[in-house]
Design an enzyme around this catalytic site. Structure first.
Site, mmCIF file in Angstrom:
data_model
loop_
_atom_site.group_PDB
_atom_site.id
_atom_site.type_symbol
_atom_site.label_atom_id
_atom_site.label_comp_id
_atom_site.label_asym_id
_atom_site.label_seq_id
_atom_site.Cartn_x
_atom_site.Cartn_y
_atom_site.Cartn_z
ATOM 1 N N SER A 63 0.835 -1.202 0.000
ATOM 2 C CA SER A 63 0.000 0.000 0.000
ATOM 3 C C SER A 63 0.870 1.253 0.000
ATOM 4 O O SER A 63 1.946 1.279 0.590
ATOM 5 C CB SER A 63 -0.933 -0.018 1.208
ATOM 6 N N LYS A 64 0.348 2.254 -0.673
ATOM 7 C CA LYS A 64 1.053 3.534 -0.810
ATOM 8 C C LYS A 64 1.404 4.131 0.536
ATOM 9 O O LYS A 64 2.432 4.750 0.696
ATOM 10 C CB LYS A 64 0.122 4.541 -1.496
ATOM 11 N N ARG A 65 0.485 3.990 1.488
ATOM 12 C CA ARG A 65 0.697 4.638 2.769
ATOM 13 C C ARG A 65 1.719 3.909 3.629
ATOM 14 O O ARG A 65 2.455 4.501 4.374
ATOM 15 C CB ARG A 65 -0.626 4.758 3.534
ATOM 16 N N ARG A 66 1.760 2.569 3.498
ATOM 17 C CA ARG A 66 2.573 1.777 4.421
ATOM 18 C C ARG A 66 3.918 1.369 3.826
ATOM 19 O O ARG A 66 4.925 1.317 4.499
ATOM 20 C CB ARG A 66 1.764 0.528 4.781
ATOM 21 N N ASP A 67 3.907 1.061 2.541
ATOM 22 C CA ASP A 67 5.097 0.444 1.950
ATOM 23 C C ASP A 67 5.742 1.364 0.913
ATOM 24 O O ASP A 67 5.108 2.282 0.414
ATOM 25 C CB ASP A 67 4.691 -0.874 1.266
#
Ligand code: GLU
Length: 469
Positions: A234-238
């Site tokens: 995910s963009k936010r996490r990874d």
């Protein structure tokens, strides 16, 4: 029939590594089949699209080996709005779609559940078009929709479980499901190779192909890419942006080799293979349908191997953006005029075997280009033990007296200085290294001193000595 595939990203953010992988899979398939690769920018979500994201997609594709001019397009979905509306109209006129004025609340009140899906209330009400009326597709009550998928066999969906889904909103604008199908039809797409997350859309889309009277494409839903916790990247996490890897100094060849290994392996016991081998051996049919683990550590190790395999002149050229800075890569800590290609070329082979991403070149060579080394205080404390001042005094005197300023002589000199104090070479090196480079780790010390030169080395040793008083 000529094979035509497309890559259809939405320009709503940085270019995802999963997207890069789908693009490459389409690219390879087109090449293997003697077909055409089409690039279509799905830019109908005006609120989330930005032109710079489109430019980012084009340049990221270029970086990974899909160069402008070598494919058809880019086409822009927004230019086909007329075709999308015409298709919606045809479906309405042929009775395959109907207008519906139900609100979400109406449906919930009737079904008693927010998850039940549409209940078909307006199917036979004969409503005509009107403000606020959505157009819904009339899904068949019976039968099943069999999707032919190169990776997944023949996933089969019961039609009665597919709700009458919306194809155009209350303001008349067609939704993604329809626009995407109409574009594929207009562009003569024969094979749709795309991310697994679209698989739930596929039976609906295939029903649209059938209703519009065109043979549906062959599908291939490529497995989702996950992190070490088996969560979808995910963009936010990874770290998912291809551009972030590029700017950190991953080589495009390493990246695309690694991306193709997600769920697939070349013949023989090997993973690092030339792109030509991948283009020849890759088979969508052989891709494992289960989620693929994107292992950043392994990618890093891959990149290190690719870096080591470069001819040294190519390595030197590849480092340049990090040595000078560009619009996406931060400038190094030295001034442009402080950089000197000759000493860099002299240490480049030593650095090449030690770094895994190109950005790591900077801390390895900054001691050459900065007037004073950047002293890491923790390293200083660790290296400057009791007796370091005396050791530095002795080293300064011995180095100053050296006839030939070369790595061999520097080494044997410091070895002797250390031995007089009962220190092994490693221990004797530490204060010298920190004094000269600011760090406890780095390129081989004596080669570094040779390249740095007598005067600068002695100046730094003396400055460190002063600090120890
Ligand atoms: N624009 C869609 C996406 O970025 C692609 C849909 C498709 O490939 O069919 O997810």
């Amino acid at each position: 029939m000529t094979v035509r595939v497309r890559f259809a990203p939405s320009p709503t953010g940085m270019f995802h590594v999963g997207g890069a992988r789908s693009a490459l899979q389409n690219w390879i398939f087109a090449k293997q089949q003697g077909g055409v690769f089409v690039l279509r920018i799905e830019d109908t979500d005006a609120a989330r699209n930005k032109p710079e994201w489109t430019e980012g997609i084009l340049s990221a594709l270029e970086w990974i080996g899909i160069a402008r001019g070598s494919y058809e397009g880019p086409y822009f979905q927004s230019s086909y709005a007329g075709e999308h509306r015409a298709a919606a109209q045809r479906l309405y006129e042929s009775g395959r779609a109907y207008y519906c004025d139900c609100t979400r609340e109406d449906v919930q009140a009737r079904t008693g559940s927010q998850y039940a899906g549409y209940d078909g209330y307006c199917r036979d009400r004969g409503l005509g078009p009107g403000e606020g009326r959505a157009l819904r597709f009339r899904t068949p009550d019976e039968g099943e929709t069999v999707v032919v998928d190169l990776i997944r066999g023949e996933p089969t969906f019961e039609n009665k479980l597919i709700e009458d889904f919306v194809i155009a909103r209350g303001d008349g604008s067609p939704v993604f499901l329809l626009a995407n199908v109409v574009d594929d039809m207009t562009m003569g797409i024969t094979h749709v190779i795309r991310a697994e997350e679209h698989l739930p859309n596929t039976p609906k889309q295939q029903l649209l192909w059938d209703a519009l009277g065109v043979k549906p494409p062959v599908w291939a839903h490529v497995p989702v890419v996950v992190n070490e916790k088996r969560q979808k990247l995910s963009k936010r996490r990874d770290k998912v942006a291809l551009e972030a890897y590029r700017d950190e100094g991953y080589l495009a060849d390493a990246m695309r080799n690694y991306l193709m290994l997600l769920g697939w392996a070349p013949s023989g016991d090997r993973e690092i293979v030339p792109w030509s081998v991948i283009e020849e051996e890759y088979r969508l049919e052989d891709v494992n349908p289960s989620p693929a683990f994107f292992d950043e550590k392994k990618l890093r190790a891959f990149n290190g191997e690719y870096i080591r395999a470069l001819p040294v002149e190519e390595f030197i050229a590849a480092c340049e953006p990090w040595l000078t800075g560009t619009d996406t890569i931060a400038p190094p800590p030295w001034q442009p005029e402080e950089f000197d290609p000759a000493p860099f070329a002299a240490v480049a082979p030593l650095a090449q075997t030690r770094i895994a991403v190109l950005s790591e070149i900077v801390p390895n060579v900054d001691f050459l280009f900065l007037a004073d080394p950047l002293i890491d205080e923790a390293a200083w404390t660790k290296a400057m033990k009791e007796g370091s001042a005396e050791l530095l005094d002795a080293a300064i005197a011995a180095f100053d007296a050296l006839e030939s300023w070369d790595a061999e002589s520097l080494k044997s000199t410091l070895e002797a200085v250390g031995a007089e104090r009962g220190l092994k070479l490693g221990k004797a090196q530490a204060p010298v290294r920190v004094a000269v480079t600011g760090r406890t780790v780095g390129l081989p010390l004596f080669e570094s001193l040779q390249v740095l030169g007598r005067e600068r080395t002695l100046t730094r040793l003396r400055a460190a000595r002063v600090r120890l008083v």
